[in-house]
Motif scaffolding. Structure first.
Motif, PDB file in Angstrom:
ATOM      1  N   LEU A 101       0.837  -1.204   0.000  1.00 52.26           N
ATOM      2  CA  LEU A 101       0.000   0.000   0.000  1.00 52.26           C
ATOM      3  C   LEU A 101       0.866   1.246   0.000  1.00 52.26           C
ATOM      4  N   ALA A 102       1.921   1.253   0.832  1.00 52.22           N
ATOM      5  CA  ALA A 102       2.812   2.411   0.904  1.00 52.22           C
ATOM      6  C   ALA A 102       3.459   2.649  -0.456  1.00 52.22           C
ATOM      7  N   VAL A 103       3.885   1.561  -1.109  1.00 51.84           N
ATOM      8  CA  VAL A 103       4.532   1.689  -2.418  1.00 51.84           C
ATOM      9  C   VAL A 103       3.556   2.281  -3.427  1.00 51.84           C
ATOM     10  N   VAL A 104       2.352   1.770  -3.425  1.00 49.74           N
ATOM     11  CA  VAL A 104       1.363   2.211  -4.410  1.00 49.74           C
ATOM     12  C   VAL A 104       1.003   3.682  -4.189  1.00 49.74           C
ATOM     13  N   ALA A 105       1.028   4.121  -2.913  1.00 53.65           N
ATOM     14  CA  ALA A 105       0.624   5.489  -2.599  1.00 53.65           C
ATOM     15  C   ALA A 105       1.720   6.511  -2.908  1.00 53.65           C
ATOM     16  N   GLY A 137      13.922   3.553  -4.981  1.00 51.22           N
ATOM     17  CA  GLY A 137      15.232   2.996  -4.642  1.00 51.22           C
ATOM     18  C   GLY A 137      15.254   2.563  -3.177  1.00 51.22           C
ATOM     19  N   ALA A 138      14.678   3.398  -2.319  1.00 51.14           N
ATOM     20  CA  ALA A 138      14.636   3.079  -0.890  1.00 51.14           C
ATOM     21  C   ALA A 138      13.823   1.807  -0.651  1.00 51.14           C
ATOM     22  N   TYR A 139      12.690   1.667  -1.364  1.00 54.27           N
ATOM     23  CA  TYR A 139      11.873   0.453  -1.206  1.00 54.27           C
ATOM     24  C   TYR A 139      12.664  -0.781  -1.624  1.00 54.27           C
ATOM     25  N   ALA A 140      13.395  -0.642  -2.739  1.00 51.40           N
ATOM     26  CA  ALA A 140      14.178  -1.775  -3.241  1.00 51.40           C
ATOM     27  C   ALA A 140      15.209  -2.192  -2.197  1.00 51.40           C
ATOM     28  N   LEU A 141      15.803  -1.176  -1.528  1.00 48.51           N
ATOM     29  CA  LEU A 141      16.777  -1.484  -0.476  1.00 48.51           C
ATOM     30  C   LEU A 141      16.104  -2.264   0.660  1.00 48.51           C
ATOM     31  N   LEU A 142      14.887  -1.827   1.038  1.00 53.47           N
ATOM     32  CA  LEU A 142      14.149  -2.531   2.095  1.00 53.47           C
ATOM     33  C   LEU A 142      13.916  -3.992   1.706  1.00 53.47           C
ATOM     34  N   LYS A 200       6.161  -0.114  -9.360  1.00 52.26           N
ATOM     35  CA  LYS A 200       5.248  -0.517  -8.291  1.00 52.26           C
ATOM     36  C   LYS A 200       4.886  -1.988  -8.407  1.00 52.26           C
ATOM     37  N   GLY A 201       4.675  -2.431  -9.644  1.00 53.56           N
ATOM     38  CA  GLY A 201       4.346  -3.838  -9.861  1.00 53.56           C
ATOM     39  C   GLY A 201       5.473  -4.732  -9.375  1.00 53.56           C
ATOM     40  N   THR A 202       6.708  -4.385  -9.762  1.00 56.69           N
ATOM     41  CA  THR A 202       7.852  -5.217  -9.392  1.00 56.69           C
ATOM     42  C   THR A 202       8.019  -5.273  -7.878  1.00 56.69           C
ATOM     43  N   LEU A 203       7.904  -4.105  -7.231  1.00 56.25           N
ATOM     44  CA  LEU A 203       8.065  -4.090  -5.766  1.00 56.25           C
ATOM     45  C   LEU A 203       6.984  -4.937  -5.096  1.00 56.25           C
ATOM     46  N   GLY A 204       5.762  -4.835  -5.607  1.00 56.73           N
ATOM     47  CA  GLY A 204       4.669  -5.637  -5.053  1.00 56.73           C
ATOM     48  C   GLY A 204       4.930  -7.130  -5.228  1.00 56.73           C
ATOM     49  N   VAL A 205       5.409  -7.492  -6.428  1.00 54.67           N
ATOM     50  CA  VAL A 205       5.701  -8.904  -6.693  1.00 54.67           C
ATOM     51  C   VAL A 205       6.828  -9.378  -5.769  1.00 54.67           C
ATOM     52  N   TRP A 206       7.840  -8.560  -5.598  1.00 50.03           N
ATOM     53  CA  TRP A 206       8.940  -8.945  -4.717  1.00 50.03           C
ATOM     54  C   TRP A 206       8.446  -9.187  -3.285  1.00 50.03           C
ATOM     55  N   ALA A 207       7.608  -8.260  -2.804  1.00 49.44           N
ATOM     56  CA  ALA A 207       7.095  -8.420  -1.439  1.00 49.44           C
ATOM     57  C   ALA A 207       6.301  -9.715  -1.318  1.00 49.44           C
ATOM     58  N   SER A 208       5.454 -10.008  -2.317  1.00 50.61           N
ATOM     59  CA  SER A 208       4.658 -11.238  -2.273  1.00 50.61           C
ATOM     60  C   SER A 208       5.557 -12.461  -2.332  1.00 50.61           C
ATOM     61  N   LEU A 209       6.600 -12.384  -3.204  1.00 51.39           N
ATOM     62  CA  LEU A 209       7.511 -13.526  -3.329  1.00 51.39           C
ATOM     63  C   LEU A 209       8.222 -13.788  -2.009  1.00 51.39           C
ATOM     64  N   LEU A 210       8.618 -12.708  -1.327  1.00 49.96           N
ATOM     65  CA  LEU A 210       9.294 -12.896  -0.037  1.00 49.96           C
ATOM     66  C   LEU A 210       8.356 -13.566   0.957  1.00 49.96           C
ATOM     67  N   LEU A 211       7.094 -13.159   0.943  1.00 51.60           N
ATOM     68  CA  LEU A 211       6.108 -13.782   1.828  1.00 51.60           C
ATOM     69  C   LEU A 211       5.968 -15.268   1.488  1.00 51.60           C
ATOM     70  N   ALA A 212       5.830 -15.555   0.189  1.00 52.44           N
ATOM     71  CA  ALA A 212       5.638 -16.949  -0.230  1.00 52.44           C
ATOM     72  C   ALA A 212       6.875 -17.789   0.048  1.00 52.44           C
ATOM     73  N   ALA A 213       8.054 -17.170  -0.080  1.00 54.18           N
ATOM     74  CA  ALA A 213       9.292 -17.928   0.116  1.00 54.18           C
ATOM     75  C   ALA A 213       9.502 -18.293   1.576  1.00 54.18           C
ATOM     76  N   MET A 266       8.792   1.907   7.875  1.00 55.00           N
ATOM     77  CA  MET A 266       9.824   2.598   7.116  1.00 55.00           C
ATOM     78  C   MET A 266       9.316   2.963   5.724  1.00 55.00           C
ATOM     79  N   ALA A 267       8.610   2.031   5.105  1.00 57.46           N
ATOM     80  CA  ALA A 267       8.068   2.286   3.770  1.00 57.46           C
ATOM     81  C   ALA A 267       7.075   3.441   3.814  1.00 57.46           C
ATOM     82  N   ALA A 268       6.245   3.468   4.859  1.00 55.36           N
ATOM     83  CA  ALA A 268       5.248   4.533   4.982  1.00 55.36           C
ATOM     84  C   ALA A 268       5.936   5.880   5.171  1.00 55.36           C
ATOM     85  N   THR A 269       7.050   5.893   5.940  1.00 53.93           N
ATOM     86  CA  THR A 269       7.799   7.128   6.143  1.00 53.93           C
ATOM     87  C   THR A 269       8.338   7.641   4.813  1.00 53.93           C
ATOM     88  N   VAL A 270       8.903   6.704   4.026  1.00 46.75           N
ATOM     89  CA  VAL A 270       9.423   7.082   2.710  1.00 46.75           C
ATOM     90  C   VAL A 270       8.289   7.659   1.851  1.00 46.75           C
TER      91      VAL A 270
END
Lengths: 247, 256
Positions: free
Chosen positions: B34-38, B48-53, B115-128, B244-248
């Motif tokens: 949600l933070a990424v999309v907003a 870039g900051a999100y990617a680092l997270l 935004k799509g890539t970051l969302g997919v990465w977050a989901s992949l981390l959850l699934a992994a 942290m994402a929301a702060t960014v």
């Protein structure tokens, strides 16, 4: 069961007035060819099907459609269905065994104790966290028995318990069934299995009970068996003990 | 939980991320997305900051960049359209390597892809880091409607049974000389799908009968909700990433 008659919605009559009494602690085999009405009869025992005539009484309690009565009846009568994949629907063995007793309102340590007890009774304690589809067929059948045992039923009903089992799994299941202190009704056309486990047998054909008596006597009546599409494996003769060729 | 080897994405390991209860991971993943999309698309640094997270969490969870990148190709069909935007977009044009591209279109494409890539990465981390079984438990604890978690549970249980049935039916077909190599030979396959559907339907009825026989009255007993739910501490730990994402996101919104 007294005068139980049942017709399917399409008008096909599956049971034509069944009278059957099973005493507490008895082990009875329900024999009959395919389509004789065996499964239909079983589904009457815990109120899933309601007879169009007659009535069913389990341990002094008449089966009706009242919710509380049904819940009690389903606790007393445990049905193990033929295909363990139909019975085991949850992702792990322990969860599936817990499903029945949890429906009875058990929670926490009491529930866990029931699960342990039932899995121990079928020798599957070591597989509690495994997924059903990773077990062998024989193991799944045993877990299916445990899912019902966990409800501590008074009557255990098994639909074709020996089907698709290899000889060792078949014998292991027989040992387990013999060790259980419950009334047993076993639906089967595996005649040696009936002979091994049940003193009494009932033959159902065309929705009627056509014979009821000691298993060895029934199985020795070749003509009776042939009339109802039942057959012993060739060399197997319970009383005379020999194949006709040897006589 | 030992729900088996059926997980395509789950990476069995023991890491701080794996050990977190599933519900906090799901909540963190959704909040992060949600933070990424907003985030306003012009704030390039924020992404870039999100990617680092994401990289930090991946390192903690012992998920390699290679695995993450390979798996994220799943989004390609969904973002293909984005590549056309710079050419189709209206308004101001900019010269990139000799191509006249739309500025608005470039931002639009960047917006979708980043935004799509970051969302997919977050989901992949959850699934992994969470087994399928635990994901359902987590959704259940987050008070997801029971009908949805039940459907997911049944899918998890019966997918393998169905795949096994389909495989056996295919073998039986091939054994009788079926050799569907071209589209116009798919009749047998199509009939097989129909038969499979009927079988699944009939099985559903039998499963239901078996459930009713064990006292099922329409609601699943709450067997799993009570055990080992997340502690406040675990919620706080998992909250660091979305906070942290929301702060960014907030900073980006203020700056642009």
């Amino acid at each position: 069961m007294r005068g139980v008659r049942y017709a399917y919605p399409d008008g096909h009559v599956a049971l034509h007035g069944i009278d059957l009494t099973v005493a507490k602690g008895e082990r009875v085999a329900l024999l009959g060819p395919n389509g004789a009405g065996k499964t239909t009869l079983v589904l009457h025992l815990n109120g899933i099907l309601t007879p169009s005539e007659g009535h069913v009484v389990v341990g002094g309690l008449a089966v009706d459609q009242d919710r509380a009565t049904l819940a009690e009846i389903r606790r007393r009568v445990g049905i193990v269905f033929q295909d363990p994949d139909d019975q085991l629907f949850l992702p792990t063995v322990a969860e599936d065994v817990a499903f029945g007793p949890a429906n009875l309102g058990l929670r926490g340590p009491e529930l866990a104790a029931r699960v342990d007890e039932a899995l121990a009774a079928v020798g599957m304690s070591g597989h509690r966290d495994r997924a059903p589809h990773h077990l062998s067929f024989g193991q799944r059948r045993r877990v299916a028995v445990a899912t019902v045992l966990a409800m501590r039923p008074e009557i255990l009903v098994l639909d074709e318990p020996s089907s698709n089992l290899d000889p060792a799994a078949r014998r292991e299941l027989a040992d387990i069934l013999r060790s259980l202190p419950v009334t047993l009704l076993m639906v089967t056309h595996d005649l040696p299995y009936a002979f091994e486990l049940c003193d009494r047998s009932v033959i159902l054909d065309g929705g009627r009970i056509v014979a009821d008596g000691p298993t060895p006597v029934l199985l020795d009546d070749e003509e009776l068996l042939a009339r109802h599409r039942l057959e012993l494996p060739y060399p197997f003769r319970p009383i005379r003990g020999r194949a006709p060729a040897d006589e | 939980m030992g729900a088996g080897h059926a997980h395509v994405l789950y990476r069995s390991a023991d890491s701080p991320v794996h050990r977190l209860p599933p519900e906090v991971k799901i909540a963190a993943m959704v909040a992060f997305t949600l933070a990424v999309v907003a985030t306003p698309r012009e704030a390039l640094w924020a992404f870039g900051a999100y990617a680092l997270l994401v990289a930090a969490v991946a390192a903690l969870a012992r998920v390699t960049a290679r695995w993450l990148l390979l798996r994220s190709t799943i989004e390609l069909p969904f973002v293909l359209f984005a590549f056309a935007l710079p050419f189709l977009g209206a308004g101001e044009r900019v010269d990139v390597a000799g191509w006249q591209l739309s500025v608005d279109g470039l931002y639009g494409a960047w917006n979708i892809i980043a935004k799509g890539t970051l969302g997919v990465w977050a989901s992949l981390l959850l699934a992994a880091t969470t087994s399928t079984r635990d994901l359902i438990v987590g959704l259940d604890r987050l008070r997801c409607p029971q009908i949805l978690t039940q459907i997911a549970t049944f899918m998890l249980r019966y997918l393998d049974v169905l795949v096994g049935e389909a495989r056996r039916m295919r073998l039986a077909r091939i054994s009788r000389g079926d050799d569907p190599r071209f589209v116009w030979q798919l009749r047998g396959f199509a009939a097989g799908i129909g038969a499979l559907f009927l079988r699944a339907f009939e099985r559903g009825e039998r499963v239901y009968l078996a459930m009713v026989s064990r006292g099922y009255t329409g609601r699943m007993p709450p067997v799993w909700q009570g055990t080992a739910t997340a502690t406040t501490g675990q919620w706080l730990i998992a909250a660091t990433v979305p906070v942290m994402a929301a702060t960014v996101a907030a900073t980006a919104a203020v700056l642009t």
